[in-house]
Scaffold this motif. Sequence first.
Motif, PDB file in Angstrom:
ATOM      1  N   MET A   1      28.030  35.764  50.377  1.00  0.00           N
ATOM      2  CA  MET A   1      27.814  36.346  49.068  1.00  0.00           C
ATOM      3  C   MET A   1      27.022  37.631  49.223  1.00  0.00           C
ATOM      4  O   MET A   1      26.014  37.668  49.928  1.00  0.00           O
ATOM      5  N   SER A   2      27.471  38.672  48.544  1.00  0.00           N
ATOM      6  CA  SER A   2      26.769  39.949  48.651  1.00  0.00           C
ATOM      7  C   SER A   2      25.545  40.029  47.744  1.00  0.00           C
ATOM      8  O   SER A   2      24.663  40.844  47.977  1.00  0.00           O
ATOM      9  N   ALA A   3      25.481  39.182  46.715  1.00  0.00           N
ATOM     10  CA  ALA A   3      24.316  39.183  45.820  1.00  0.00           C
ATOM     11  C   ALA A   3      23.111  38.595  46.531  1.00  0.00           C
ATOM     12  O   ALA A   3      23.228  37.604  47.253  1.00  0.00           O
ATOM     13  N   GLN A   4      21.957  39.201  46.322  1.00  0.00           N
ATOM     14  CA  GLN A   4      20.697  38.634  46.818  1.00  0.00           C
ATOM     15  C   GLN A   4      20.139  37.754  45.700  1.00  0.00           C
ATOM     16  O   GLN A   4      19.528  38.243  44.758  1.00  0.00           O
ATOM     17  N   ILE A   5      20.384  36.459  45.826  1.00  0.00           N
ATOM     18  CA  ILE A   5      19.995  35.510  44.784  1.00  0.00           C
ATOM     19  C   ILE A   5      18.575  35.015  45.041  1.00  0.00           C
ATOM     20  O   ILE A   5      18.281  34.497  46.115  1.00  0.00           O
ATOM     21  N   THR A  49      30.791  49.755  41.681  1.00  0.00           N
ATOM     22  CA  THR A  49      31.682  48.763  42.287  1.00  0.00           C
ATOM     23  C   THR A  49      30.937  47.603  42.943  1.00  0.00           C
ATOM     24  O   THR A  49      31.367  46.452  42.796  1.00  0.00           O
ATOM     25  N   PRO A  50      29.833  47.827  43.673  1.00  0.00           N
ATOM     26  CA  PRO A  50      29.133  46.677  44.253  1.00  0.00           C
ATOM     27  C   PRO A  50      28.687  45.646  43.213  1.00  0.00           C
ATOM     28  O   PRO A  50      28.749  44.436  43.464  1.00  0.00           O
ATOM     29  N   LEU A  51      28.267  46.091  42.034  1.00  0.00           N
ATOM     30  CA  LEU A  51      27.897  45.146  40.971  1.00  0.00           C
ATOM     31  C   LEU A  51      29.127  44.434  40.423  1.00  0.00           C
ATOM     32  O   LEU A  51      29.064  43.250  40.083  1.00  0.00           O
ATOM     33  N   MET A  52      30.243  45.117  40.346  1.00  0.00           N
ATOM     34  CA  MET A  52      31.478  44.489  39.893  1.00  0.00           C
ATOM     35  C   MET A  52      31.884  43.375  40.857  1.00  0.00           C
ATOM     36  O   MET A  52      32.304  42.289  40.438  1.00  0.00           O
ATOM     37  N   ASP A  53      31.746  43.637  42.158  1.00  0.00           N
ATOM     38  CA  ASP A  53      32.072  42.619  43.167  1.00  0.00           C
ATOM     39  C   ASP A  53      31.121  41.430  43.079  1.00  0.00           C
ATOM     40  O   ASP A  53      31.534  40.280  43.234  1.00  0.00           O
ATOM     41  N   ILE A  54      29.850  41.703  42.815  1.00  0.00           N
ATOM     42  CA  ILE A  54      28.883  40.619  42.617  1.00  0.00           C
ATOM     43  C   ILE A  54      29.286  39.789  41.404  1.00  0.00           C
ATOM     44  O   ILE A  54      29.186  38.557  41.412  1.00  0.00           O
ATOM     45  N   ALA A  96      26.841  45.395  32.272  1.00  0.00           N
ATOM     46  CA  ALA A  96      28.256  45.538  31.952  1.00  0.00           C
ATOM     47  C   ALA A  96      29.117  45.475  33.214  1.00  0.00           C
ATOM     48  O   ALA A  96      30.179  44.853  33.223  1.00  0.00           O
ATOM     49  N   ALA A  97      28.649  46.102  34.284  1.00  0.00           N
ATOM     50  CA  ALA A  97      29.416  46.107  35.535  1.00  0.00           C
ATOM     51  C   ALA A  97      29.558  44.692  36.099  1.00  0.00           C
ATOM     52  O   ALA A  97      30.610  44.335  36.637  1.00  0.00           O
ATOM     53  N   ILE A  98      28.528  43.893  35.979  1.00  0.00           N
ATOM     54  CA  ILE A  98      28.613  42.508  36.463  1.00  0.00           C
ATOM     55  C   ILE A  98      29.548  41.679  35.595  1.00  0.00           C
ATOM     56  O   ILE A  98      30.350  40.901  36.100  1.00  0.00           O
ATOM     57  N   LEU A  99      29.481  41.854  34.286  1.00  0.00           N
ATOM     58  CA  LEU A  99      30.203  40.965  33.375  1.00  0.00           C
ATOM     59  C   LEU A  99      31.676  41.284  33.181  1.00  0.00           C
ATOM     60  O   LEU A  99      32.478  40.368  32.994  1.00  0.00           O
ATOM     61  N   HIS A 100      32.060  42.558  33.168  1.00  0.00           N
ATOM     62  CA  HIS A 100      33.375  42.858  32.620  1.00  0.00           C
ATOM     63  C   HIS A 100      34.535  43.025  33.591  1.00  0.00           C
ATOM     64  O   HIS A 100      35.538  42.357  33.419  1.00  0.00           O
ATOM     65  N   PRO A 101      34.479  43.847  34.571  1.00  0.00           N
ATOM     66  CA  PRO A 101      35.730  44.054  35.292  1.00  0.00           C
ATOM     67  C   PRO A 101      36.225  42.861  36.102  1.00  0.00           C
ATOM     68  O   PRO A 101      37.418  42.628  36.179  1.00  0.00           O
ATOM     69  N   ALA A 105      38.048  36.624  35.879  1.00  0.00           N
ATOM     70  CA  ALA A 105      39.137  35.955  36.608  1.00  0.00           C
ATOM     71  C   ALA A 105      38.663  34.725  37.391  1.00  0.00           C
ATOM     72  O   ALA A 105      39.257  33.652  37.275  1.00  0.00           O
ATOM     73  N   PRO A 106      37.589  34.810  38.179  1.00  0.00           N
ATOM     74  CA  PRO A 106      37.135  33.611  38.876  1.00  0.00           C
ATOM     75  C   PRO A 106      36.566  32.553  37.932  1.00  0.00           C
ATOM     76  O   PRO A 106      36.661  31.355  38.215  1.00  0.00           O
ATOM     77  N   LEU A 107      36.006  32.972  36.802  1.00  0.00           N
ATOM     78  CA  LEU A 107      35.547  31.991  35.816  1.00  0.00           C
ATOM     79  C   LEU A 107      36.744  31.235  35.241  1.00  0.00           C
ATOM     80  O   LEU A 107      36.702  30.013  35.090  1.00  0.00           O
ATOM     81  N   ARG A 108      37.811  31.953  34.954  1.00  0.00           N
ATOM     82  CA  ARG A 108      39.028  31.297  34.454  1.00  0.00           C
ATOM     83  C   ARG A 108      39.586  30.312  35.494  1.00  0.00           C
ATOM     84  O   ARG A 108      40.072  29.248  35.146  1.00  0.00           O
ATOM     85  N   GLU A 109      39.525  30.673  36.762  1.00  0.00           N
ATOM     86  CA  GLU A 109      39.956  29.747  37.813  1.00  0.00           C
ATOM     87  C   GLU A 109      39.096  28.493  37.817  1.00  0.00           C
ATOM     88  O   GLU A 109      39.600  27.389  38.017  1.00  0.00           O
TER      89      GLU A 109
END
Length: 194
Positions: A1-5, A49-54, A96-101, A105-109
Amino acid sequence: MSAQIRKIAVWVEETHTEMGRPIQPPTRKAVAVAVIANPFAGRYVEDLTPLMDIGAELGALLGARCVAALRIEPGQAESYGKAAMVGENGELEHAAAILHPKLGAPLREAVESGAALVPSSKKMGGPGQDLDVPLGHKDAAYVRSHFDGVEVRLNDAPRANEIMVAVAITDSGRPLPRVGGLTHAEAVGKDGLR
């Protein structure tokens, strides 16, 4: 995971009675929250883009945590929602970058479908501030019984250089719904509306 949780919190809210009436089965909402480092805190960055991927990573992780907390099969989920709060050194566009783009899709999965838009909210805030996660039916936006929300709060998040990201999933609508409209049983789930 790229996010630092830094932290993950998961809980389930159950409503057993409302206005003196028993709710059988109880309505249930699961919420999973991740507190992550904001890689762009304190500076303007054009490419988010990095936030979108996160966001994509967190959609899968938090969605799966909610389904597991409810102890249901993914297809039994009925509604969902997402929200993010950036700390004071971030900007609203980071949420917005984290939530929208890519989070959707993975939440729907994680819930085995989701024709409807995932309701969302975003805000700036600090430790202990409330974050409202709006909820809507996952397959049919016109199912009014599932217009709802859940509030989340962590006493130590988000810190100035963090983002708090929340996903909520339910296995039911509101307790005692009676404002009419399309019902869960009538929903087709092909166009996201009905």
